[in-house]
Design a protein around this motif. Sequence first.
Motif, PDB file in Angstrom:
ATOM      1  N   GLY A   1       0.670  -1.104  -0.054  1.00 30.61           N
ATOM      2  CA  GLY A   1      -0.023  -0.058  -0.009  1.00 30.61           C
ATOM      3  C   GLY A   1       0.887   1.335   0.224  1.00 30.61           C
ATOM      4  N   LYS A   2       0.219   2.449  -0.104  1.00 29.24           N
ATOM      5  CA  LYS A   2       0.690   3.770  -0.269  1.00 29.24           C
ATOM      6  C   LYS A   2       1.331   4.092   0.959  1.00 29.24           C
ATOM      7  CE  LYS A   2      -2.266   5.145  -4.335  1.00 29.24           C
ATOM      8  NZ  LYS A   2      -3.378   6.163  -4.678  1.00 29.24           N
ATOM      9  N   LYS A   3       0.922   3.807   2.138  1.00 26.39           N
ATOM     10  CA  LYS A   3       1.415   4.473   3.425  1.00 26.39           C
ATOM     11  C   LYS A   3       2.568   3.602   4.001  1.00 26.39           C
ATOM     12  CE  LYS A   3      -2.843   6.425   4.693  1.00 26.39           C
ATOM     13  NZ  LYS A   3      -4.029   6.586   5.746  1.00 26.39           N
ATOM     14  N   TYR A   4       3.013   2.342   3.167  1.00 26.41           N
ATOM     15  CA  TYR A   4       3.836   1.306   3.821  1.00 26.41           C
ATOM     16  C   TYR A   4       5.460   2.043   3.715  1.00 26.41           C
ATOM     17  CZ  TYR A   4       6.968  -2.533   4.455  1.00 26.41           C
ATOM     18  OH  TYR A   4       7.773  -3.433   4.931  1.00 26.41           O
ATOM     19  N   VAL A   5       6.120   2.053   4.811  1.00 22.79           N
ATOM     20  CA  VAL A   5       7.362   2.706   4.709  1.00 22.79           C
ATOM     21  C   VAL A   5       8.347   1.661   5.104  1.00 22.79           C
ATOM     22  CG1 VAL A   5       8.961   4.285   5.967  1.00 22.79           C
ATOM     23  CG2 VAL A   5       6.511   4.837   5.594  1.00 22.79           C
ATOM     24  N   PRO A   6       9.155   0.940   4.174  1.00 21.41           N
ATOM     25  CA  PRO A   6      10.288   0.005   4.547  1.00 21.41           C
ATOM     26  C   PRO A   6      11.030   0.254   5.430  1.00 21.41           C
ATOM     27  CG  PRO A   6      10.101   0.572   2.105  1.00 21.41           C
ATOM     28  CD  PRO A   6       9.259   1.486   2.866  1.00 21.41           C
ATOM     29  N   THR A   7      11.855  -0.688   5.965  1.00 23.93           N
ATOM     30  CA  THR A   7      12.512  -0.501   7.148  1.00 23.93           C
ATOM     31  C   THR A   7      14.042  -0.375   6.412  1.00 23.93           C
ATOM     32  OG1 THR A   7      12.629  -2.706   7.593  1.00 23.93           O
ATOM     33  CG2 THR A   7      11.311  -1.399   9.029  1.00 23.93           C
ATOM     34  N   GLU A   8      14.129  -1.192   5.473  1.00 24.76           N
ATOM     35  CA  GLU A   8      15.193  -1.501   4.651  1.00 24.76           C
ATOM     36  C   GLU A   8      15.090  -0.841   3.195  1.00 24.76           C
ATOM     37  OE1 GLU A   8      19.329  -2.365   4.143  1.00 24.76           O
ATOM     38  OE2 GLU A   8      18.254  -2.937   6.023  1.00 24.76           O
ATOM     39  N   ILE A   9      15.711  -0.003   2.913  1.00 17.59           N
ATOM     40  CA  ILE A   9      15.597   0.903   1.688  1.00 17.59           C
ATOM     41  C   ILE A   9      16.928   0.790   0.954  1.00 17.59           C
ATOM     42  CG2 ILE A   9      13.800   2.420   2.378  1.00 17.59           C
ATOM     43  CD1 ILE A   9      15.736   4.595   2.740  1.00 17.59           C
ATOM     44  N   GLY A  10      16.719   0.856  -0.407  1.00 14.88           N
ATOM     45  CA  GLY A  10      17.922   0.981  -1.110  1.00 14.88           C
ATOM     46  C   GLY A  10      18.784   2.043  -1.457  1.00 14.88           C
ATOM     47  N   ILE A  11      19.854   2.051  -2.018  1.00 10.94           N
ATOM     48  CA  ILE A  11      20.964   2.956  -1.864  1.00 10.94           C
ATOM     49  C   ILE A  11      20.526   4.140  -2.677  1.00 10.94           C
ATOM     50  CG2 ILE A  11      22.203   1.931  -3.947  1.00 10.94           C
ATOM     51  CD1 ILE A  11      24.685   3.177  -2.752  1.00 10.94           C
ATOM     52  N   ASN A  12      19.896   3.675  -3.941  1.00  8.31           N
ATOM     53  CA  ASN A  12      19.002   5.114  -4.579  1.00  8.31           C
ATOM     54  C   ASN A  12      18.169   5.716  -3.969  1.00  8.31           C
ATOM     55  OD1 ASN A  12      17.529   2.273  -4.760  1.00  8.31           O
ATOM     56  ND2 ASN A  12      16.518   3.424  -6.863  1.00  8.31           N
ATOM     57  N   TRP A  13      17.129   5.075  -2.945  1.00  7.15           N
ATOM     58  CA  TRP A  13      16.042   5.934  -2.153  1.00  7.15           C
ATOM     59  C   TRP A  13      16.788   6.533  -1.136  1.00  7.15           C
ATOM     60  CZ3 TRP A  13      10.878   2.844  -1.021  1.00  7.15           C
ATOM     61  CH2 TRP A  13      10.327   2.578  -2.146  1.00  7.15           C
TER      62      TRP A  13
ATOM     63  N   PHE B   1       4.859   4.812  -3.399  1.00  4.09           N
ATOM     64  CA  PHE B   1       3.971   5.702  -4.333  1.00  4.09           C
ATOM     65  C   PHE B   1       4.314   7.170  -4.256  1.00  4.09           C
ATOM     66  CE2 PHE B   1       1.961   1.522  -3.690  1.00  4.09           C
ATOM     67  CZ  PHE B   1       1.441   1.329  -5.192  1.00  4.09           C
ATOM     68  N   ASP B   2       5.047   7.490  -3.339  1.00  2.00           N
ATOM     69  CA  ASP B   2       5.410   9.043  -3.321  1.00  2.00           C
ATOM     70  C   ASP B   2       6.141   9.521  -4.312  1.00  2.00           C
ATOM     71  OD1 ASP B   2       3.810   9.223  -0.887  1.00  2.00           O
ATOM     72  OD2 ASP B   2       5.371   9.250   0.407  1.00  2.00           O
ATOM     73  N   PHE B   3       5.910   9.481  -5.401  1.00  2.00           N
ATOM     74  CA  PHE B   3       6.516   9.782  -6.751  1.00  2.00           C
ATOM     75  C   PHE B   3       6.653  11.547  -6.766  1.00  2.00           C
ATOM     76  CE2 PHE B   3       6.730  11.067 -11.072  1.00  2.00           C
ATOM     77  CZ  PHE B   3       7.853  10.611 -11.570  1.00  2.00           C
ATOM     78  N   ASP B   4       7.859  12.028  -6.863  1.00  2.00           N
ATOM     79  CA  ASP B   4       8.012  13.558  -6.888  1.00  2.00           C
ATOM     80  C   ASP B   4       8.353  13.764  -8.180  1.00  2.00           C
ATOM     81  OD1 ASP B   4       8.575  16.102  -6.569  1.00  2.00           O
ATOM     82  OD2 ASP B   4       9.503  15.932  -4.554  1.00  2.00           O
ATOM     83  N   LEU B   5       7.936  14.238  -9.098  1.00  2.00           N
ATOM     84  CA  LEU B   5       8.068  14.551 -10.417  1.00  2.00           C
ATOM     85  C   LEU B   5       9.091  15.701 -10.363  1.00  2.00           C
ATOM     86  CD1 LEU B   5       8.080  14.175 -13.463  1.00  2.00           C
ATOM     87  CD2 LEU B   5       5.827  15.792 -13.329  1.00  2.00           C
ATOM     88  N   LYS B   6       8.946  16.610  -9.577  1.00  2.00           N
ATOM     89  CA  LYS B   6      10.153  17.881  -9.710  1.00  2.00           C
ATOM     90  C   LYS B   6      11.472  17.548  -9.267  1.00  2.00           C
ATOM     91  CE  LYS B   6       6.616  21.551  -9.262  1.00  2.00           C
ATOM     92  NZ  LYS B   6       6.007  22.574  -8.454  1.00  2.00           N
ATOM     93  N   ALA B   7      11.394  16.494  -8.095  1.00  2.00           N
ATOM     94  CA  ALA B   7      12.709  16.101  -7.589  1.00  2.00           C
ATOM     95  C   ALA B   7      13.340  15.157  -8.873  1.00  2.00           C
ATOM     96  CB  ALA B   7      12.557  15.275  -6.349  1.00  2.00           C
TER      97      ALA B   7
END
Length: 523
Positions: free
Chosen positions: A374-386, A395-401
């Motif tokens: 789901g859209k609210k899920y925050v992983p505890t282990e994120i990748g190097i690019n994130w 799902f928090d896609f930031d087009l301007k960034a």
Amino acid sequence: TSIQQSTTPRHIHHFEKITERSIVNRPYPLALPHTHTPNILKSQEGSVNTYMELPSANYLLARESRACVEISPNDKKPCPWYYEQFCFGQLLELAKSLAPTKRGKAQPGSDFYALNVRNWDEVYKGYDEWAAPVDIDYDGEEMASMKIKVKRLFAAPIVRKLRDFTNSEDFRVLGKKVYVLFIELNSICASSKKDKYDKIEDKSAFRVWRLCTCFGDTNLDGFHDQIINPAMGWRRHYHSYKFIVPTSGATFGPEDSDAVDAWVWAGSNGSYFLNSEDYDLRHVMRKPGHRLGYTYDLGDWWQHNITVVDIVDRGTKVNVGSWLKNAGIVMHSDNQTSWTVAGNELLAGDINCPPEDSRGCDKVGRYESLLEKGKKYVPTEIGINWKEHGIRRAFDFDLKAHQRRFNKATSQKKNPVEGAKTCEISIMCRDDDSDFGSEFRKGFLEAKGLKSKTTGVEFEREYVGKKVTNSKCACCGKIKGTNTGLNLSSCGRCKAVKYCGRDCQRAHWKIHKKNCRPVEPIK
């Protein structure tokens, strides 16, 4: 007599020579099925794409048609009998008779059906590498050398086609055009279905996509590093990649890559690439509707589909609303669907790309499993690019960034192969016998002149400095080294900016004249 293929470009491996042998008294061991052109490879008008499809028998040179694979003592025995007994002309007929089938092997009723011979990639809806027929009963690392030799045979006539096109007027014209491209993560990477083939056909899969523009003379290495990676959100100059043209299986990749995934894939799978720096976007896609397959990270295997939406002149206003609707993309009411094309730009997109090196996407499996949370899920282990991009949710896609990173990438030289590199690598030792075991990791570090660390639990990471430069046209944004054949000249008055020609200099004068100051003579 041993021959040297003059059409073979630079490549990333050392191969044994192909020899031309007599085919007298070498009849077909089995009757070949009737060859055909798969419907999936036909254009909307019904005519066959003639730009990069498999060559006809009439197109082959005599030496190409009669060339055979030279079996060396080091090659695995037994090998597929058709590798030993067929010349290339016969292998080409066999390749054309196999595709397409849903499960990737020969058609029912074919003499080769029982042999599990295949050359079709259902994910890309096209031929696999060079359309070379592979028998899965003989597939494996020990067959790598043999498969490379076969793929070189298939590459030779395609390279001639590319060389002929390079000398054409169409090639010159396309270099000045701007491509409007739709890039999407393949559904096999974003579908919740369990079966591979159900994933491919899943219309309800999450759509991770980008809409961008770039010039037709962008070489494929620059296209990977400065267009696709920042547009999708991948880390630049980190993992390796490959491009595949679905109508022929022609494969392009980096000639010299230090990425660990490139070492493993090239060494164990028998891949053969044409150097991506030697070919441009206009070589492989030339009309709206043409497609290209792109795989990023040859370990995690993130597969993308790239489609040409339109090819236009700079300054043209394009509206892609209908195209996106027909592609099944749901745009929000406030989303823009028309733009005036200027050059290299990221226009639109949705959903962040997968996190890299995230230990199975937060240990939940593939990316689709993370998306399902789901859209609210925050992983505890994120990748190097994130981590680098400050992303916490898929799902928090930031087009301007994304656009800021894209603009930064296209304002720089592509990351150089040569030059100073700093590697930060810690070893995750394992007791298995896989390529990623401790022995392979030790050899990887020794080849780079680094000492082994055994206390960490991270993956290999290579950091390369990004070199900022003003070697780009101040008007259109074409970059020296990325756009093939680009020659830049400095402003004759201030020497501070550069242009690719008089047209760009005149067009940019209204903006530049405010800052143009004569160079003070040296006293």
